[in-house]
Design a protein around this motif. Structure first.
Motif, PDB file in Angstrom:
ATOM      1  N   LEU A 124       0.821  -1.211   0.000  1.00 30.57           N
ATOM      2  CA  LEU A 124       0.000   0.000   0.000  1.00 30.57           C
ATOM      3  C   LEU A 124       0.856   1.263   0.000  1.00 30.57           C
ATOM      4  O   LEU A 124       0.469   2.283  -0.572  1.00 30.57           O
ATOM      5  CB  LEU A 124      -0.948  -0.012   1.198  1.00 30.57           C
ATOM      6  N   ILE A 125       2.040   1.205   0.650  1.00 28.84           N
ATOM      7  CA  ILE A 125       2.970   2.329   0.574  1.00 28.84           C
ATOM      8  C   ILE A 125       3.399   2.546  -0.881  1.00 28.84           C
ATOM      9  O   ILE A 125       3.379   3.665  -1.396  1.00 28.84           O
ATOM     10  CB  ILE A 125       4.195   2.092   1.467  1.00 28.84           C
ATOM     11  N   GLY A 126       3.777   1.463  -1.555  1.00 35.05           N
ATOM     12  CA  GLY A 126       4.184   1.576  -2.951  1.00 35.05           C
ATOM     13  C   GLY A 126       3.063   2.066  -3.844  1.00 35.05           C
ATOM     14  O   GLY A 126       3.282   2.889  -4.747  1.00 35.05           O
ATOM     15  N   ALA A 127       1.839   1.575  -3.601  1.00 31.60           N
ATOM     16  CA  ALA A 127       0.698   1.990  -4.413  1.00 31.60           C
ATOM     17  C   ALA A 127       0.423   3.480  -4.254  1.00 31.60           C
ATOM     18  O   ALA A 127       0.163   4.189  -5.239  1.00 31.60           O
ATOM     19  CB  ALA A 127      -0.538   1.179  -4.026  1.00 31.60           C
ATOM     20  N   GLU A 128       0.488   3.988  -3.017  1.00 35.04           N
ATOM     21  CA  GLU A 128       0.240   5.415  -2.812  1.00 35.04           C
ATOM     22  C   GLU A 128       1.331   6.255  -3.470  1.00 35.04           C
ATOM     23  O   GLU A 128       1.054   7.331  -4.017  1.00 35.04           O
ATOM     24  CB  GLU A 128       0.143   5.756  -1.326  1.00 35.04           C
ATOM     25  N   ALA A 129       2.575   5.768  -3.431  1.00 36.19           N
ATOM     26  CA  ALA A 129       3.662   6.503  -4.080  1.00 36.19           C
ATOM     27  C   ALA A 129       3.393   6.647  -5.578  1.00 36.19           C
ATOM     28  O   ALA A 129       3.628   7.716  -6.164  1.00 36.19           O
ATOM     29  CB  ALA A 129       4.993   5.797  -3.833  1.00 36.19           C
ATOM     30  N   VAL A 130       2.910   5.586  -6.217  1.00 37.72           N
ATOM     31  CA  VAL A 130       2.572   5.662  -7.645  1.00 37.72           C
ATOM     32  C   VAL A 130       1.458   6.678  -7.871  1.00 37.72           C
ATOM     33  O   VAL A 130       1.517   7.501  -8.795  1.00 37.72           O
ATOM     34  CB  VAL A 130       2.160   4.277  -8.176  1.00 37.72           C
TER      35      VAL A 130
ATOM     36  N   LEU B  88      11.134   7.601  -7.847  1.00 41.75           N
ATOM     37  CA  LEU B  88      11.700   8.955  -7.896  1.00 41.75           C
ATOM     38  C   LEU B  88      12.570   9.119  -9.142  1.00 41.75           C
ATOM     39  O   LEU B  88      12.542  10.167  -9.810  1.00 41.75           O
ATOM     40  CB  LEU B  88      12.521   9.233  -6.637  1.00 41.75           C
ATOM     41  N   TRP B  89      13.326   8.102  -9.447  1.00 37.75           N
ATOM     42  CA  TRP B  89      14.162   8.112 -10.658  1.00 37.75           C
ATOM     43  C   TRP B  89      13.286   8.280 -11.904  1.00 37.75           C
ATOM     44  O   TRP B  89      13.539   9.151 -12.759  1.00 37.75           O
ATOM     45  CB  TRP B  89      14.963   6.817 -10.699  1.00 37.75           C
TER      46      TRP B  89
ATOM     47  N   PRO C 189      17.923  10.632  -6.903  1.00 37.07           N
ATOM     48  CA  PRO C 189      18.871  11.193  -5.931  1.00 37.07           C
ATOM     49  C   PRO C 189      20.301  11.119  -6.472  1.00 37.07           C
ATOM     50  O   PRO C 189      20.796  10.043  -6.815  1.00 37.07           O
ATOM     51  CB  PRO C 189      18.682  10.294  -4.699  1.00 37.07           C
ATOM     52  N   HIS C 190      20.972  12.268  -6.554  1.00 38.82           N
ATOM     53  CA  HIS C 190      22.335  12.338  -7.070  1.00 38.82           C
ATOM     54  C   HIS C 190      23.306  11.980  -5.952  1.00 38.82           C
ATOM     55  O   HIS C 190      23.283  12.593  -4.885  1.00 38.82           O
ATOM     56  CB  HIS C 190      22.611  13.749  -7.586  1.00 38.82           C
ATOM     57  N   THR C 191      24.160  10.996  -6.200  1.00 40.09           N
ATOM     58  CA  THR C 191      25.080  10.546  -5.149  1.00 40.09           C
ATOM     59  C   THR C 191      26.540  10.576  -5.570  1.00 40.09           C
ATOM     60  O   THR C 191      27.414  10.239  -4.782  1.00 40.09           O
ATOM     61  CB  THR C 191      24.733   9.110  -4.707  1.00 40.09           C
ATOM     62  N   GLY C 192      26.858  10.973  -6.811  1.00 35.45           N
ATOM     63  CA  GLY C 192      28.230  10.889  -7.303  1.00 35.45           C
ATOM     64  C   GLY C 192      29.135  12.019  -6.863  1.00 35.45           C
ATOM     65  O   GLY C 192      30.363  11.869  -6.839  1.00 35.45           O
ATOM     66  N   SER C 193      28.569  13.158  -6.524  1.00 37.99           N
ATOM     67  CA  SER C 193      29.337  14.325  -6.085  1.00 37.99           C
ATOM     68  C   SER C 193      28.381  15.268  -5.381  1.00 37.99           C
ATOM     69  O   SER C 193      27.165  15.071  -5.410  1.00 37.99           O
ATOM     70  CB  SER C 193      29.993  15.028  -7.284  1.00 37.99           C
ATOM     71  N   CYS C 194      28.919  16.301  -4.740  1.00 39.61           N
ATOM     72  CA  CYS C 194      28.050  17.254  -4.058  1.00 39.61           C
ATOM     73  C   CYS C 194      27.106  17.894  -5.071  1.00 39.61           C
ATOM     74  O   CYS C 194      27.540  18.439  -6.093  1.00 39.61           O
ATOM     75  CB  CYS C 194      28.882  18.324  -3.359  1.00 39.61           C
ATOM     76  N   ALA C 195      25.814  17.815  -4.787  1.00 40.74           N
ATOM     77  CA  ALA C 195      24.813  18.334  -5.727  1.00 40.74           C
ATOM     78  C   ALA C 195      24.830  19.846  -5.805  1.00 40.74           C
ATOM     79  O   ALA C 195      24.251  20.420  -6.739  1.00 40.74           O
ATOM     80  CB  ALA C 195      23.423  17.844  -5.319  1.00 40.74           C
ATOM     81  N   ASP C 196      25.499  20.513  -4.872  1.00 43.38           N
ATOM     82  CA  ASP C 196      25.581  21.984  -4.904  1.00 43.38           C
ATOM     83  C   ASP C 196      26.862  22.493  -5.551  1.00 43.38           C
ATOM     84  O   ASP C 196      26.822  23.325  -6.455  1.00 43.38           O
ATOM     85  CB  ASP C 196      25.465  22.540  -3.479  1.00 43.38           C
ATOM     86  N   CYS C 197      28.020  21.982  -5.087  1.00 40.85           N
ATOM     87  CA  CYS C 197      29.289  22.549  -5.569  1.00 40.85           C
ATOM     88  C   CYS C 197      30.116  21.580  -6.411  1.00 40.85           C
ATOM     89  O   CYS C 197      31.127  21.982  -6.988  1.00 40.85           O
ATOM     90  CB  CYS C 197      30.120  23.053  -4.388  1.00 40.85           C
ATOM     91  N   GLY C 198      29.721  20.309  -6.455  1.00 40.87           N
ATOM     92  CA  GLY C 198      30.447  19.343  -7.266  1.00 40.87           C
ATOM     93  C   GLY C 198      31.595  18.650  -6.581  1.00 40.87           C
ATOM     94  O   GLY C 198      32.270  17.817  -7.202  1.00 40.87           O
ATOM     95  N   ALA C 199      31.846  18.964  -5.306  1.00 37.22           N
ATOM     96  CA  ALA C 199      32.932  18.309  -4.578  1.00 37.22           C
ATOM     97  C   ALA C 199      32.675  16.806  -4.485  1.00 37.22           C
ATOM     98  O   ALA C 199      31.530  16.350  -4.429  1.00 37.22           O
ATOM     99  CB  ALA C 199      33.054  18.911  -3.182  1.00 37.22           C
TER     100      ALA C 199
END
Length: 246
Positions: free
Chosen positions: A95-101, A149-150, A156-166
């Motif tokens: 039901l959590i997944g269904a509501e997310a859709v 979400l994808w 969700p971006h996880t490869g580098s800082c989403a603000d400054c790129g660090a």
């Protein structure tokens, strides 16, 4: 647009209406999100039987008239997913997944990847052990929501800082920036430890069928992944899932 269409669909929500009918929130293969009414579905001996239960994968004949709701004129089961409804843990996760859709994809627009994701999620949920983590921390449920979400454009971006790129070290997750942030950019961000980052990356990378396998995801990691999901819903969509707060 033809008045009548035959399409596979997943019943995301089923509500009582009048004395004998049901209002259905569907995600269909042909048209995406569709609202429909099943007249007489609650009567004893209804021609629909138990085929319109929540989380059922069905093939429907839908008549689209002038109103907002389609009318269900025929229904047959593809996958009943009764094992999900018979187990409290699996039902809560489903039901959590269904509501997310419902909240992320409200448009009446065909999206093959979303439909494939929903059916894969339910197929995998049929096989999940009913015990274990609390439903909101279930790895399969979290993996499904991250993948949604994808698909909705909020990966969700996880490869580098989403603000400054660090490239690290990271100190949090910023829903505004859409990803992990370094210490210098972490003001107002959600807390995110190494365990949380491992959880998010693992759940995004693994197929849904393998999401419930042990992948080194700790309870802390799962809690932080849930916070990332919930924060993304609230920032980008302006909503919270009722099924997560129940």
């Amino acid at each position: 647009m033809p008045a009548t269409v035959t399409t596979e669909a997943v019943v995301l929500r089923s509500l009582r209406f009048s004395e004998a009918d049901r209002i259905l929130h569907l995600y269909t293969h042909e048209r995406g999100r569709v609202g429909a009414i099943a007249k007489g579905a609650r009567k004893t001996g209804s021609r629909f039987g138990g085929r319109l239960e929540p989380l059922s994968h069905v093939e429907l004949v839908l008549y689209h008239g002038r109103g907002e709701l389609a009318t269900v004129t025929g229904a047959s089961l593809v996958r009943p997913h009764s094992a999900i409804r018979d187990d409290r843990h699996r039902l809560a996760v489903g039901l959590i997944g269904a509501e997310a859709v419902l909240r992320l994809f409200p448009e009446q627009e065909r999206n093959d990847r979303v439909f494939a994701g929903v059916t894969a999620f339910l197929d995998a949920l049929d096989e999940v052990d009913g015990g274990g983590a609390r439903p909101e921390l279930d790895p399969l449920g979290l993996a499904f929501q991250l993948k949604l979400l994808w698909l909705s454009g909020y990966l969700p971006h996880t490869g580098s800082c989403a603000d400054c790129g660090a490239t690290g070290p990271y100190a949090g997750f910023s829903p505004r920036a859409g990803g992990v942030v370094c210490r210098n950019c972490s003001n107002g961000a959600l807390a995110l430890s190494g365990e949380g980052l491992v959880a998010i990356e693992s759940l995004l990378r693994r197929p849904l069928a393998d999401a419930d396998d042990d992948a080194g995801i700790t309870e802390r990691g799962a809690r932080e992944a849930l916070a990332v999901v919930s924060g993304s819903y609230e920032y980008h969509g302006g909503f919270r899932l009722r099924t997560l707060s129940a």
